[in-house]
Design a protein around this motif. Structure first.
Motif, short mmCIF file in Angstrom:
data_model
loop_
_atom_site.label_atom_id
_atom_site.label_comp_id
_atom_site.label_asym_id
_atom_site.label_seq_id
_atom_site.Cartn_x
_atom_site.Cartn_y
_atom_site.Cartn_z
N GLU A 64 28.26 34.17 27.79
CA GLU A 64 28.08 35.61 27.90
C GLU A 64 28.01 36.23 26.67
N ILE A 65 26.94 37.01 26.56
CA ILE A 65 26.96 37.63 25.19
C ILE A 65 27.02 39.13 25.23
N ALA A 66 26.77 39.69 26.20
CA ALA A 66 27.24 41.19 26.28
C ALA A 66 27.58 41.52 27.85
N LYS A 67 28.37 42.62 28.21
CA LYS A 67 28.61 42.73 29.63
C LYS A 67 29.06 44.07 29.77
N LEU A 68 29.16 44.71 30.90
CA LEU A 68 29.87 46.02 31.25
C LEU A 68 31.19 45.40 31.80
N PRO A 69 32.17 46.03 31.25
CA PRO A 69 33.80 45.60 31.48
C PRO A 69 33.99 45.37 32.81
N ALA A 70 34.55 44.02 33.13
CA ALA A 70 34.96 43.65 34.19
C ALA A 70 36.51 43.02 34.53
N GLN A 71 37.10 43.85 35.36
CA GLN A 71 38.47 43.64 35.42
C GLN A 71 38.88 41.95 35.51
N PHE A 72 37.89 41.36 36.28
CA PHE A 72 38.25 39.78 36.29
C PHE A 72 37.92 38.89 35.17
N GLU A 73 37.54 39.61 34.19
CA GLU A 73 37.18 38.88 32.90
C GLU A 73 37.86 39.69 31.84
N LYS A 74 38.89 38.73 31.48
CA LYS A 74 39.69 39.39 30.51
C LYS A 74 39.97 38.57 29.14
N GLY A 75 39.54 37.04 29.22
CA GLY A 75 39.30 36.41 28.24
C GLY A 75 38.23 36.25 27.41
N ARG A 76 37.99 35.36 26.41
CA ARG A 76 37.01 35.27 25.48
C ARG A 76 36.45 33.94 25.72
N CYS A 77 35.22 33.62 25.05
CA CYS A 77 34.33 32.40 25.13
C CYS A 77 34.09 32.07 26.85
N ILE A 78 33.61 33.04 27.10
CA ILE A 78 33.18 33.03 28.70
C ILE A 78 31.91 32.46 28.97
N GLU A 79 31.78 31.55 29.43
CA GLU A 79 30.40 30.70 29.95
C GLU A 79 30.47 30.17 31.44
N THR A 80 29.20 30.11 31.77
CA THR A 80 28.94 29.69 33.36
C THR A 80 28.09 28.62 33.21
N ASN A 81 28.48 27.61 33.97
CA ASN A 81 27.57 26.33 34.02
C ASN A 81 26.91 26.08 35.50
N PHE A 82 25.37 26.08 35.58
CA PHE A 82 25.02 26.16 37.17
C PHE A 82 24.35 24.62 37.20
N THR A 83 24.58 24.02 38.45
CA THR A 83 24.10 22.67 38.68
C THR A 83 23.65 22.87 40.19
N LEU A 84 22.47 22.43 40.20
CA LEU A 84 21.83 22.32 41.86
C LEU A 84 22.16 21.09 42.51
N ARG A 85 22.77 21.41 43.65
CA ARG A 85 23.37 20.31 44.40
C ARG A 85 22.03 19.79 45.30
N THR A 86 22.25 18.75 46.06
CA THR A 86 21.21 18.06 46.84
C THR A 86 20.89 19.02 48.02
N ASP A 87 21.79 19.85 48.49
CA ASP A 87 21.51 20.60 49.69
C ASP A 87 20.86 22.13 49.21
N SER A 88 20.53 22.07 48.04
CA SER A 88 19.67 23.26 47.50
C SER A 88 20.72 24.35 47.26
#
Length: 228
Positions: A64-88
């Protein structure tokens, strides 16, 4: 007849006042619920999304580089990992560092409309576990962990633009009775920082799609690779 006309006018005026009061009440309640979010009048905008979107290329690690402020994101070093499952479906793991601890939450993503694969939906589940003590024979004590996960509804997660290897622009919006809406916007990168020119261009893309990003702030991505 005049009496009936007056009564109808009074009822219409009362109805208008009630509707205006309802709008104000709902607006105030929503404001309290969303915290850092700022509700906007009217339904959600309909931004253009990435053409010929490739879900497979989008998978992987995004910071996450920039964002609109979100109540559920209060920390730092936010990242997300996406993995495709066999059921799509998509395994979604988001993390942040909050008060010196690494916090993670897992969810599921889906393509909600096959004709628009850049319009994803993501849901997260929150599990609450508690210890239950049971005594057996002699001094034996058994501790069991009981979990009751709460699954949230799918939220829009639209990919407005991405080159898959450097940056991505993501938008999410929910409206209430089409009276007003609450939205979120993110600039993501494959690395923990992006050139300022890239972020400025991202703001332009959001603004072109009638998305207000005047309150967009940079995410904190410093000191993230240190051992906690």
């Amino acid at each position: 007849m005049k009496l009936n006309l007056c009564l109808r006018r009074l009822c219409r005026a009362e109805s208008i006042r009630n509707m205006e009061f309802l709008h104000v009440v709902v607006f105030v309640l929503l404001s309290a619920l969303v915290g850092a979010q700022v509700p906007h009048w009217g339904p959600c905008p309909e931004p253009e999304v990435q053409q010929a979107f490739s879900l497979k290329q989008f998978m992987g690690r995004w910071f996450e580089i920039a964002k609109l402020p979100a109540q559920f994101e209060k920390g730092r070093c936010i990242e997300t990992n996406f993995t495709l499952r066999t059921d799509s479906s998509i395994r979604v793991v988001s993390s942040e560092i909050l008060k010196g601890e690494l916090k993670k939450i897992e969810g599921t993503g889906i393509i909600e409309d096959p004709k628009n694969p850049a319009k994803l939906g993501i849901t997260y589940s929150y599990g609450e576990c508690g210890g239950v003590t049971a005594s057996g024979r002699g001094q034996e004590v058994i501790m069991m962990s009981v979990c009751s996960p709460t699954v949230l509804p799918y939220s829009p997660y639209w990919i407005l633009s991405t080159d898959y290897v450097n940056q991505a622009l993501v938008y999410s919006c929910t409206d209430v009775l089409r009276l007003f809406h609450v939205d979120f916007a993110w600039v993501l990168g494959r690395t923990r920082s992006l050139p300022e020119a890239t972020i400025d261009k991202a703001r332009e893309v959001f603004a072109h799609n009638n998305i207000d990003v005047t309150r967009m702030i940079p995410s904190r991505q410093l000191g993230c690779d240190k051992t906690l």
